[in-house]
Motif scaffolding. Structure first.
Motif: not given
Lengths: 279, 450
Positions: B62-91
């Motif tokens: 988030a702060s842009g200082t630490r390299f986290v690799g693909a963590d943001n991409y895996t979080e996307m499908f675990h965080d309930p809010a973004t997961l909801k966004a993915v589901r709604n976009t599919v809908l």
């Protein structure tokens, strides 16, 4: 017998289409009637009650809106954003389109393929990096910043459209002009642009409406003194319901210009939108 | 049409190698660069660079200082809010383009059969000129839950009430301590101590005199005939004050139109509706003791229609607004394809006795398939990026139920989430989703150049 059946079925088709047309007209009609009713009337009943009580309708809300300096400022900001954007996009894309169609420079075809690929890049991906960039350049929160962003994201489609149109100009015409010793600039100004007028018009109409109707880009890049009408109205939607007497006329004001453009330039508009939908 | 989505436009312009060589020299090249440079500079700085920047930024926290690799991409499908966004976009992607293409096809075919086709097309296309913001305000208004404000619920409620009727006394309740007790289901009952030949008074309060039905008359209790159970339901309130609680006083009004049931052993054995003076008579009762019941339907709250913008219906509701905007586009584009169909094939089929439905299914649709695909793909691309409509139509508390990728990206990056790493990842996801369209465009262009 078949004639009777034909007549009947065509009657049904007509009735169905009239129904659909009425349904499609209702939202705009409802907004218009809402925009002419006082807040008290709106609290008491829906806009359709005004059909039986036309006494409710007046231009008071619009008069109040014109007194509201925030809204009039936002209206002018919308103009100050959309007109320069449209001009810049058309001019820059025409220049580049000509270069891609008729001039030669190293890597021309590869670069043009990149432009084609950029057609569908969503603006969302540019928001954050460009915001940082504009912050450093002092463009963040200003009309020129909003304009530059719109121009950049309008260019891929505009260059694509104009390059393809220019490429259809018969080669002999250009060669003849070149033989006569015309410079590229003169050929561009006096031959290419006049020939391409329909494409330029479609592009201009499409681009103008695209920017006029934008909310997302301005939401980020404009501050309270440079915000266009869409953003000013958006901030009003937070207390939706209590301020229909501001929202409805504001929304109608924001769509009256696109509607006028739409009816004035129907053909260019339809063509521009159809072509631009690849975005 | 200048550039359509179909293949028929861009003519190849192969510059022959011989003639323009004169312009290919260093000076010619400089002129070419001058023409192309302003546009290319802007594209490079504000489009290409941001794409690369976002891809890089999405690999940091988030702060842009630490390299986290693909963590943001895996979080996307675990965080309930973004997961909801993915589901709604599919809908959105599953529902909206298919509906629009189907509706556009039907309307394009039907409109050919009327003389005012141009006017109709113009009307249907008009919403394309309207901003999503204005459309959002329009539909937020139309979907308002209060049937006195939202046109959709006004229609739904009037249809509902026409079939199911309205409850006469939503605010009424029994006078306490006068024999009527409220049951769990909202109905009121007396004790089971009434027999045929008795007369009961059922005092109620909580109805404003102004809300009384216009035909209501002063309450009167008439003595019961043998074998019938009589009574009167009345408003136990004297305008201007006075009177005795639980007794019928002068000036107290009957409550007409109320349903009354005689109940024995838990079963309703007779029912009646009160007269204008509030009186009722239950007849045909066997000797024994009964209780009187005022069913809950008398007191039901008025039906307020559908919660369009509630958590369950909000996404379909916003898709409805999207249909209003885009149907004209689908119809006009399909209509343009329709007009290029070979008339002979259609006429020949008609001569052979094919009916309209067969022609539509066997000839029109297969021949239109390329146009339908283009319309569908175009809509998919646009639907994936939908932002303004969701942002405006979904009320604050329902935003999280309606959220899609574009709104979520906004919320995460700028709207309080303040996680530019995850925000960039969402932006990159949006870009990845349109890559097939990008490849499609490039391929189609290269093919057109051969």
């Amino acid at each position: 017998m078949t004639a009777v059946r034909r007549g009947l079925s065509s009657g049904l088709v007509q009735a169905f289409l009239v129904l659909i047309g009425l349904i499609w007209l209702t939202p705009l009609g409802g907004l218009f009637l809402s925009s002419m009713r006082s807040a008290e009337d709106s609290a008491k009943g829906g806009w359709w009650t005004a059909l039986l009580a036309p006494g409710q309708l007046s231009f008071d809300n619009y008069a109040a809106l014109l007194e509201n300096s925030g809204m009039t400022q936002a209206f002018w900001n919308t103009v100050l954003i959309s007109v320069p954007t449209t001009v810049l996009v058309v001019v820059l894309a025409a220049l580049a389109g000509y270069a891609f169609a008729w001039l030669h420079f190293p890597g021309r075809d590869v670069v043009f393929l990149v432009v084609v690929a950029l057609l569908v890049v969503p603006v969302q991906i540019g928001l954050l990096p460009v915001a940082k960039l504009f912050g450093q350049l002092g463009l963040f929160g200003s009309i020129p910043g909003v304009v530059l962003f719109h121009v950049a994201y309008g260019l891929p489609f505009a260059v694509f459209l104009l390059r393809n149109y220019f490429a259809e100009i018969p080669q002999e015409m250009l060669e003849a002009a070149r033989m006569d010793g015309g410079t590229e600039w003169r050929i561009f100004r006096q031959l290419v642009l006049p020939v391409a007028r329909p494409a330029l018009a479609s592009l201009a109409v499409f681009q103008f409406l695209w920017v006029w109707n934008d909310m997302l880009v301005a939401l980020l890049f404009a501050d309270s003194s440079s915000q266009p009408l869409t953003v000013a109205l958006q901030s009003q939607t937070r207390q939706f319901g209590s301020n229909i007497d501001v929202l409805a006329p504001g929304a109608f004001l924001s769509l009256i210009v696109p509607l006028v453009v739409f009816f004035a330039f129907q053909r260019h508009f339809v063509q521009g939108v159809m072509a631009g939908s690849v975005k | 049409m200048t550039v359509t989505l179909t293949d028929d436009t861009s003519r190849p312009a192969p510059p022959p190698a011989s003639k323009p060589r004169r312009r290919g020299g260093p000076r010619g090249r400089a002129v070419a660069v001058l023409f192309a440079l302003p546009a290319l500079l802007l594209l490079g700085a504000l489009v290409v660079y941001p794409v690369l920047f976002s891809i890089g930024r999405s690999l940091f926290d988030a702060s842009g200082t630490r390299f986290v690799g693909a963590d943001n991409y895996t979080e996307m499908f675990h965080d309930p809010a973004t997961l909801k966004a993915v589901r709604n976009t599919v809908l959105w992607v599953v529902i909206a383009p298919a509906l629009l293409t189907g509706l556009g096809l039907i309307l394009a075919v039907l409109v050919e059969k009327v003389r005012w086709a141009t006017a109709f097309k113009l009307l249907m296309f008009m919403p394309m000129a309207v901003s999503f913001l204005a459309a959002g305000i329009i539909f937020r208004l139309a979907y308002d839950e209060d049937p006195d404000r939202g046109v959709l619920n006004a229609a739904v409620v009037s249809v509902h009430d026409a079939f199911a009727g309205t409850s006469p006394y939503p605010t009424a309740r029994a006078r306490e301590g006068q024999g009527l007790t409220q049951q769990k289901d909202g109905s009121y009952r007396t004790g089971a101590n009434l027999s045929p030949g008795d007369t009961a008074t059922l005092p109620l309060v909580g109805v404003l005199p102004a809300d009384l039905p216009s035909g209501a008359k002063p309450a009167t209790a008439r003595p019961a005939a043998p074998g019938e159970l009589r009574g009167v339901a009345y408003l136990d309130f004297v305008p201007g004050g006075g009177g005795t609680q639980g007794a019928i006083d002068r000036g107290e009004s009957g409550l007409p139109g109320m349903k009354v049931e005689a109940v024995r052993d838990g079963r309703a054995v007779a029912s009646a509706t009160t007269a204008p003076d509030g009186s009722f008579a239950l007849t045909g009762l066997a000797p024994g003791s009964y209780a009187l019941k005022l069913p809950a339907a008398n007191f039901a709250q008025p039906y307020d229609g559908i919660s369009w913008l509630g958590p369950t219906l909000v996404t379909p509701a916003i898709i409805g607004a999207y249909l209003w905007i885009w149907t004209g586009f689908a119809m006009v584009l399909i209509g343009a394809g329709l007009s290029t169909l070979p008339r002979d094939a259609l006429e020949a089929a008609r001569m052979d006795g094919a009916d309209e439905w067969q022609i539509f299914r066997r000839i029109t649709v297969p021949l239109l398939a390329p146009v339908l695909t283009v319309v569908f793909v175009t809509l998919v691309i646009n639907v994936m990026k939908v932002f303004d409509l969701v942002y405006i139509i979904a009320p604050g508390p329902v935003q999280e139920d309606a959220t899609v990728l574009a709104t979520q990206m906004w919320l995460v990056s700028f709207g309080g989430g303040n996680d530019q790493g995850l925000g960039s990842a969402l932006g990159v996801l949006l870009l990845l989703l349109v890559v097939p369209a990008m490849v499609f465009n490039v391929r189609r262009f290269r093919r057109s150049q051969r």
